[in-house]
Enzyme design. Structure first.
Site, PDB file in Angstrom:
ATOM      1  N   CYS A 188     -52.828 109.892 -41.652  1.00  0.00           N
ATOM      2  CA  CYS A 188     -52.482 110.284 -43.014  1.00  0.00           C
ATOM      3  C   CYS A 188     -51.882 111.679 -43.041  1.00  0.00           C
ATOM      4  CB  CYS A 188     -53.730 110.197 -43.887  1.00  0.00           C
ATOM      5  SG  CYS A 188     -54.365 108.525 -43.853  1.00  0.00           S
ATOM      6  N   GLU A 189     -50.704 111.794 -42.473  1.00  0.00           N
ATOM      7  CA  GLU A 189     -49.929 113.033 -42.460  1.00  0.00           C
ATOM      8  C   GLU A 189     -48.472 112.604 -42.372  1.00  0.00           C
ATOM      9  OE1 GLU A 189     -50.935 116.371 -41.970  1.00  0.00           O
ATOM     10  OE2 GLU A 189     -53.067 116.044 -41.626  1.00  0.00           O
ATOM     11  N   ARG A 204     -46.638 115.835 -29.208  1.00  0.00           N
ATOM     12  CA  ARG A 204     -45.391 116.592 -28.980  1.00  0.00           C
ATOM     13  C   ARG A 204     -44.339 116.410 -30.074  1.00  0.00           C
ATOM     14  NH1 ARG A 204     -42.328 116.047 -25.238  1.00  0.00           N
ATOM     15  NH2 ARG A 204     -41.892 118.237 -24.873  1.00  0.00           N
TER      16      ARG A 204
END
Ligand code: PLP
Length: 420
Positions: A344-345, A312
């Site tokens: 990894c973002e 969310r």
């Protein structure tokens, strides 16, 4: 109102210390309070006791079998949006006569399963879908009970991704043409027209959009009546919001006061499809702090839960309260920081720019109000096994979904022979 609070400086769910669950189950895990779920369900149900009705819990908000079973035991039904949710609802013992099925892309196989099960009604979202249901019902030699989902073009004043009743949204059939579609439905041999449906969005924090949409819906019911078509069910959908931060959404009782006269006047059985309002504040996500780090002026607390566990914040930029499991953490100096996961973002965050106590590695952290669209939206991104789900009831707790193992991650994957 929920049963997560501090006792002797420690966060409890009902009678169980969160720390105790973390020690036995490991982190991250979702923790649901049985007492809170029950209370929320009953408050909602009782708010509409003057109206003949069925509460069809929106399975997508929290699809765990134990949660569904709890509502089934209270006499609840299910609002489903896929064949997978039909399977879950049936597995939890929800009677097919209390299952309603929405969604713009029902497949042939899903329609067959729902007809076989004998659900209460299909909430049909287009004329092509209607014709498909009719032809499948004809092949099976049955009649398919249906409602048409109206798109009333009402602004729910919520996040654009969870608005569903505006004319630019993909959902439903425009209220301006729906009478034509009803005429088509009536003419089809294997279709039984039993209802009308609307659902205008989620996390709605005002009464007026519900009233506006309902007035438009009832207008259609009246017009159908004039044309000799008597509707049995009005399905008003879900969408009632909850408090994540400082929202002050109407309580089920407030909504009941505003729409009860309209509902009673219709003479129909009313179907409700609440999701978030029942489960949202009945669950938390518990994580362990792994590290903290500072890049120039920016502080990050890195925890073992991530966007794949709770989507969310990344998806809707939504707010979740953050609370330490040990209250003494709150006494530490405060800093402004982001809470991020190992994925990894850069979009992998659970909270942004919050004033927080200085968490240390090993501290347990609770991400509040995570019972709705939490686990049910979780994924295996970055090959992270999905987390455990726990239900607390009084002084006991049960793992209601085991933490996935790394072996589960490759389930069904095959390396073709030529690569061996
Ligand atoms: C998602 C959905 C609901 C539940 O919405 P909440 O905001 O969680 O109450 C109800 N009905 C339909 C058709 C839905 O798609």
């Amino acid at each position: 109102m929920h049963y997560f609070d501090y006792r002797l400086g420690e966060l409890y769910c009902e009678e169980v210390p969160i720390k105790k669950i973390a020690e036995e189950v490991g982190t991250p895990f979702y923790c649901y309070s049985h007492g809170t779920l029950l209370r929320h369900y009953n408050v909602f149900d009782h708010s509409f006791e003057k109206v003949p009705h069925i509460v069809c819990f929106a399975v997508k908000a929290n699809s765990n079998l134990a949660v569904l079973k709890l509502f089934a035991r209270q006499g609840g039904g299910a609002d489903i949006v896929s064949g997978g949710e039909l399977y879950r609802a049936q597995k939890a013992g929800i009677p097919p006569g209390k299952i309603v099925y929405a969604g713009v892309g029902k497949t042939r196989q899903e329609i067959i399963s729902a007809l076989k099960a004998g659900i209460l009604m299909f909430n049909v979202e287009s004329s092509q879908e209607l014709l498909t249901i009719d032809s499948i019902a004809s092949e099976m030699g049955v009649k398919a009970p249906i409602a048409l989902r109206i798109n009333p073009n009402v602004d729910p004043q919520t996040h654009p991704y969870v608005s569903t009743g505006l004319k630019e949204n993909k959902f439903g059939i425009s209220h301006t043409t729906v009478l034509e579609e009803y005429k088509l439905a009536i003419s089809l041999k294997n279709i039984d027209v039993v209802g009308v449906h609307k659902h205008i969005g989620s996390q709605i924090t005002m009464v007026s959009p519900f009233v506006d949409a309902l007035e438009k819906t009832i207008d259609i019911v009246e017009k159908l009546k004039e044309g000799g078509i008597n509707i049995k069910y009005i399905d008003i959908g879900g969408g009632l919001g909850i408090t994540y931060e400082d929202e002050a959404p109407p309580q089920p009782n407030d909504l009941a006061k505003a729409i009860e006269p309209l509902l009673l006047k219709s003479g129909c059985t009313i179907i409700f499809e609440p999701g978030r309002v029942i489960v949202g504040n009945a669950g938390i996500l518990v994580a362990t702090v792994l590290y903290s780090k500072k890049n120039d002026d920016k502080t990050f607390f890195i925890v073992d839960a991530a966007m794949n566990d709770l989507a969310r914040p990344s998806l809707y930029n939504s707010y979740h309260g953050i609370a330490p499991v040990e209250m003494e953490v709150n006494a530490r100096e405060k800093i402004v920081a982001d809470i991020v996961g190992p994925i990894c973002e850069s979009g992998d965050f659970l909270a942004k720019d919050r004033t927080l106590p200085n968490y240390k590695p090993g501290d347990l952290m609770s991400i509040m109000s995570s019972g709705a669209y939490g686990f049910s939206m979780s994924s295996n991104y970055n090959s992270r096994p999905r987390v455990a789900e726990v239900m607390v009831n009084g002084d006991r707790f049960d793992v209601v979904r085991a933490r996935e193992k790394v072996e589960d991650l490759v389930n069904g994957e095959v390396i073709p022979e030529y690569l061996e």
